[in-house]
Design a protein around this motif. Structure first.
Motif, PDB file in Angstrom:
ATOM      1  N   TYR A   1      38.782  29.816  32.372  1.00 26.85           N
ATOM      2  CA  TYR A   1      39.966  30.681  32.383  1.00 26.85           C
ATOM      3  C   TYR A   1      39.511  32.138  32.370  1.00 26.85           C
ATOM      4  CZ  TYR A   1      38.702  30.430  27.431  1.00 26.85           C
ATOM      5  OH  TYR A   1      38.006  30.435  26.242  1.00 26.85           O
ATOM      6  N   SER A   2      40.397  33.008  32.856  1.00 29.84           N
ATOM      7  CA  SER A   2      40.162  34.453  32.838  1.00 29.84           C
ATOM      8  C   SER A   2      40.844  35.060  31.616  1.00 29.84           C
ATOM      9  CB  SER A   2      40.693  35.099  34.116  1.00 29.84           C
ATOM     10  OG  SER A   2      39.995  34.630  35.258  1.00 29.84           O
ATOM     11  N   VAL A   3      40.246  36.124  31.097  1.00 25.70           N
ATOM     12  CA  VAL A   3      40.788  36.801  29.924  1.00 25.70           C
ATOM     13  C   VAL A   3      40.881  38.290  30.228  1.00 25.70           C
ATOM     14  CG1 VAL A   3      40.544  37.250  27.459  1.00 25.70           C
ATOM     15  CG2 VAL A   3      39.715  35.094  28.424  1.00 25.70           C
ATOM     16  N   ILE A   4      42.063  38.856  30.016  1.00 25.44           N
ATOM     17  CA  ILE A   4      42.274  40.295  30.113  1.00 25.44           C
ATOM     18  C   ILE A   4      42.274  40.844  28.685  1.00 25.44           C
ATOM     19  CG2 ILE A   4      43.742  42.143  30.966  1.00 25.44           C
ATOM     20  CD1 ILE A   4      42.595  40.389  33.145  1.00 25.44           C
ATOM     21  N   VAL A   5      41.381  41.782  28.422  1.00 22.46           N
ATOM     22  CA  VAL A   5      41.228  42.333  27.074  1.00 22.46           C
ATOM     23  C   VAL A   5      41.574  43.816  27.117  1.00 22.46           C
ATOM     24  CG1 VAL A   5      39.715  42.645  25.099  1.00 22.46           C
ATOM     25  CG2 VAL A   5      39.407  40.669  26.610  1.00 22.46           C
TER      26      VAL A   5
ATOM     27  N   THR B   1      41.811  38.110  39.914  1.00 28.95           N
ATOM     28  CA  THR B   1      41.996  36.703  39.529  1.00 28.95           C
ATOM     29  C   THR B   1      42.825  35.895  40.517  1.00 28.95           C
ATOM     30  OG1 THR B   1      44.014  37.173  38.264  1.00 28.95           O
ATOM     31  CG2 THR B   1      41.913  37.408  37.105  1.00 28.95           C
ATOM     32  N   ASP B   2      43.434  36.534  41.505  1.00 27.44           N
ATOM     33  CA  ASP B   2      44.361  35.865  42.434  1.00 27.44           C
ATOM     34  C   ASP B   2      45.597  35.327  41.727  1.00 27.44           C
ATOM     35  OD1 ASP B   2      42.775  36.360  44.653  1.00 27.44           O
ATOM     36  OD2 ASP B   2      41.626  34.512  44.408  1.00 27.44           O
ATOM     37  N   VAL B   3      45.892  35.859  40.552  1.00 31.05           N
ATOM     38  CA  VAL B   3      47.108  35.503  39.822  1.00 31.05           C
ATOM     39  C   VAL B   3      48.102  36.639  39.998  1.00 31.05           C
ATOM     40  CG1 VAL B   3      48.131  35.014  37.574  1.00 31.05           C
ATOM     41  CG2 VAL B   3      45.871  34.098  38.149  1.00 31.05           C
ATOM     42  N   HIS B   4      49.216  36.351  40.623  1.00 23.46           N
ATOM     43  CA  HIS B   4      50.223  37.368  40.917  1.00 23.46           C
ATOM     44  C   HIS B   4      51.317  37.313  39.844  1.00 23.46           C
ATOM     45  CE1 HIS B   4      48.551  38.257  44.933  1.00 23.46           C
ATOM     46  NE2 HIS B   4      48.250  36.959  44.937  1.00 23.46           N
ATOM     47  N   ILE B   5      51.548  38.454  39.235  1.00 28.77           N
ATOM     48  CA  ILE B   5      52.526  38.563  38.145  1.00 28.77           C
ATOM     49  C   ILE B   5      53.632  39.510  38.594  1.00 28.77           C
ATOM     50  CG2 ILE B   5      52.908  39.162  35.736  1.00 28.77           C
ATOM     51  CD1 ILE B   5      49.941  38.704  35.246  1.00 28.77           C
ATOM     52  N   ARG B   6      54.841  39.033  38.515  1.00 29.75           N
ATOM     53  CA  ARG B   6      56.004  39.869  38.795  1.00 29.75           C
ATOM     54  C   ARG B   6      56.480  40.488  37.489  1.00 29.75           C
ATOM     55  NH1 ARG B   6      61.740  37.951  41.559  1.00 29.75           N
ATOM     56  NH2 ARG B   6      62.710  40.034  41.633  1.00 29.75           N
ATOM     57  N   VAL B   7      56.488  41.803  37.445  1.00 28.90           N
ATOM     58  CA  VAL B   7      56.800  42.517  36.208  1.00 28.90           C
ATOM     59  C   VAL B   7      58.310  42.562  36.013  1.00 28.90           C
ATOM     60  CG1 VAL B   7      56.596  44.704  34.974  1.00 28.90           C
ATOM     61  CG2 VAL B   7      54.692  43.880  36.394  1.00 28.90           C
ATOM     62  N   PHE B   8      58.749  42.132  34.843  1.00 30.99           N
ATOM     63  CA  PHE B   8      60.152  42.205  34.448  1.00 30.99           C
ATOM     64  C   PHE B   8      60.255  43.128  33.240  1.00 30.99           C
ATOM     65  CE2 PHE B   8      59.812  38.125  36.595  1.00 30.99           C
ATOM     66  CZ  PHE B   8      60.918  38.143  37.423  1.00 30.99           C
ATOM     67  N   ARG B   9      60.981  44.204  33.402  1.00 27.94           N
ATOM     68  CA  ARG B   9      61.159  45.151  32.301  1.00 27.94           C
ATOM     69  C   ARG B   9      62.480  44.889  31.592  1.00 27.94           C
ATOM     70  NH1 ARG B   9      57.677  49.367  32.087  1.00 27.94           N
ATOM     71  NH2 ARG B   9      56.294  49.661  33.874  1.00 27.94           N
TER      72      ARG B   9
ATOM     73  N   PRO C   1      35.946  33.606  34.568  1.00 24.39           N
ATOM     74  CA  PRO C   1      35.565  32.292  34.012  1.00 24.39           C
ATOM     75  C   PRO C   1      34.063  32.061  33.997  1.00 24.39           C
ATOM     76  CG  PRO C   1      37.383  32.079  35.557  1.00 24.39           C
ATOM     77  CD  PRO C   1      36.888  33.472  35.681  1.00 24.39           C
ATOM     78  N   LYS C   2      33.360  32.576  34.998  1.00 25.97           N
ATOM     79  CA  LYS C   2      31.920  32.388  35.075  1.00 25.97           C
ATOM     80  C   LYS C   2      31.249  33.726  35.327  1.00 25.97           C
ATOM     81  CE  LYS C   2      32.244  27.675  36.932  1.00 25.97           C
ATOM     82  NZ  LYS C   2      31.864  26.767  38.057  1.00 25.97           N
ATOM     83  N   GLY C   3      30.101  33.908  34.707  1.00 24.67           N
ATOM     84  CA  GLY C   3      29.351  35.124  34.925  1.00 24.67           C
ATOM     85  C   GLY C   3      29.824  36.267  34.042  1.00 24.67           C
ATOM     86  N   LYS C   4      29.149  37.402  34.215  1.00 22.96           N
ATOM     87  CA  LYS C   4      29.466  38.587  33.431  1.00 22.96           C
ATOM     88  C   LYS C   4      30.444  39.478  34.197  1.00 22.96           C
ATOM     89  CE  LYS C   4      24.977  38.679  31.078  1.00 22.96           C
ATOM     90  NZ  LYS C   4      23.765  39.473  30.776  1.00 22.96           N
ATOM     91  N   PRO C   5      31.185  40.305  33.483  1.00 26.06           N
ATOM     92  CA  PRO C   5      32.096  41.225  34.173  1.00 26.06           C
ATOM     93  C   PRO C   5      31.332  42.209  35.048  1.00 26.06           C
ATOM     94  CG  PRO C   5      32.651  41.048  31.837  1.00 26.06           C
ATOM     95  CD  PRO C   5      31.332  40.372  32.013  1.00 26.06           C
ATOM     96  N   LYS C   6      31.901  42.481  36.207  1.00 29.19           N
ATOM     97  CA  LYS C   6      31.328  43.463  37.115  1.00 29.19           C
ATOM     98  C   LYS C   6      32.003  44.814  36.909  1.00 29.19           C
ATOM     99  CE  LYS C   6      30.388  39.851  40.536  1.00 29.19           C
ATOM    100  NZ  LYS C   6      30.633  39.393  41.934  1.00 29.19           N
ATOM    101  N   ARG C   7      31.561  45.771  37.682  1.00 29.34           N
ATOM    102  CA  ARG C   7      32.121  47.116  37.523  1.00 29.34           C
ATOM    103  C   ARG C   7      33.605  47.133  37.853  1.00 29.34           C
ATOM    104  NH1 ARG C   7      29.701  52.663  40.325  1.00 29.34           N
ATOM    105  NH2 ARG C   7      31.151  54.106  39.298  1.00 29.34           N
ATOM    106  N   ALA C   8      33.998  46.371  38.875  1.00 30.44           N
ATOM    107  CA  ALA C   8      35.410  46.335  39.262  1.00 30.44           C
ATOM    108  C   ALA C   8      36.278  45.617  38.243  1.00 30.44           C
ATOM    109  CB  ALA C   8      35.557  45.672  40.630  1.00 30.44           C
ATOM    110  N   ASP C   9      35.671  44.928  37.284  1.00 37.61           N
ATOM    111  CA  ASP C   9      36.442  44.244  36.244  1.00 37.61           C
ATOM    112  C   ASP C   9      36.890  45.175  35.135  1.00 37.61           C
ATOM    113  OD1 ASP C   9      36.491  41.552  37.215  1.00 37.61           O
ATOM    114  OD2 ASP C   9      34.345  41.427  36.769  1.00 37.61           O
TER     115      ASP C   9
END
Length: 328
Positions: free
Chosen positions: A79-83, A181-189, A151-159
């Motif tokens: 899984y991907s993690v946004i911190v 991540t190729d995960v598209h999120i539609r923002v709802f305010r 999910p795999k490897g270390k974060p790159k500069r673009a991360d």
């Protein structure tokens, strides 16, 4: 005499006698590898289950140093993690952190309550006062900072999200996450009715005032009052107070490397502190009060009308003229 004559003869193992032993060693090795793989799968399942449980309670998972190392840094992960690395404690006086956190919460809630929600992406936050060791481990000396851990490897500069160039709006963060991540999120305010309520109160107040003074509306045509109101608006817009209200700068800046405190901008690229802008306001205030504020009353010989002219010179060299005809 033949060699070895008289010596006891040992029975030789048949050619296929080593095969069962090799098969046994191979089975043991495969068992160990299979057990290690199963252990990794069980550990991964436990981590995902725990993250899903935390996400069901809160869209953004708060983490300290131990949780960060276990769920974000240590394998296995699928899984991907946004911190978000931030400093939200009041003593840090990081108003930008609070604003960025609000946008981050909007984005995380949009993902949590969307139909595409899955266990492939999680939103977490690490506060400096709860995970200072994480900041030291990553050699991080600024906040807020957004990072993506794949999910795999270390974060790159673009991360690492380019906050200085793009800003921290939820829509920009969602676009960056989609690229990584190729995960598209539609923002709802969530709807914000504060502006509508404030406008309704203002209209009600003005309408009530006009109703109470319906028999005497001469104040509406008072040119001096309108001129003073215009001057107050001009001063508020040019003094920097509006900038303070929008950006919410801290009272001072602290250099994370040497601990030096800056009360004034040393370079134009730095965000000025509230102390800097407040001093600018005080410097501009005499320019507002001591500069030319003339109200000349001229009685016309022909018509007897009154002309009121107000001229305002500030550091921005803006002028406001309000008159009725040309004075004699």
């Amino acid at each position: 005499m033949a060699l070895g004559a008289g010596a006891p003869q040992r029975p030789l193992l048949p050619a296929g006698g080593c095969l069962p032993l090799l098969l046994l060693l191979l089975l043991l090795l495969c068992g160990q590898l299979g057990g290690g793989q199963k252990k990794k799968e069980n550990l991964l399942a436990e981590k995902v289950e725990q993250l899903m449980e935390w996400s069901s309670r809160r869209s953004v998972i708060r983490m300290n140093g131990d949780k960060f190392r276990r769920f974000v840094k240590a394998p296995p992960r699928n899984y991907s993690v946004i911190v978000m690395f931030t400093a939200l404690q009041p003593q840090r006086q990081c108003s930008v952190c609070r604003q960025a956190n609000e946008e981050y919460q909007v984005l995380a809630n949009s993902w949590r309550y969307s139909s595409a929600f899955s266990n492939k992406l999680f939103f977490t936050i690490v506060d400096y006062d709860e995970g200072a060791d994480v900041f030291q481990q990553l050699n991080m000396n600024s906040a807020p900072t957004f990072m993506h851990f794949p999910p795999k490897g270390k974060p790159k500069r673009a991360d690492t999200f380019d906050l200085q160039r793009i800003g921290f709006a939820a829509e920009q963060l969602a676009k960056w996450i989609a690229d990584r991540t190729d995960v598209h999120i539609r923002v709802f305010r969530p709807p914000n009715y504060s502006g509508t309520i404030a406008l309704a109160l203002l209209v009600s107040l003005v309408g009530g005032l006009l109703y109470l003074r319906r028999n005497n509306l001469e104040f509406i045509y008072n040119k001096t009052g309108w001129a003073m109101a215009a001057l107050c608006v001009v001063f508020a817009m040019t003094s920097g107070q509006m900038w303070n209200h929008i950006r919410g700068p801290p009272y001072a800046h602290k250099n994370p490397q040497n601990g030096q405190v800056w009360y004034f901008c040393s370079t134009p690229s730095l965000i000025c502190s509230l102390t800097h802008k407040s001093l600018q306001n005080l410097i501009h205030l005499p320019g507002f009060t001591h500069c030319e504020l003339l109200c000349e009353l001229h009685t016309w010989k022909q018509s007897g009308s009154v002309c009121c002219r107000i001229t305002y010179y500030s550091s921005a060299e803006c002028c406001y003229h309000y008159g009725n005809g040309t004075p004699q």
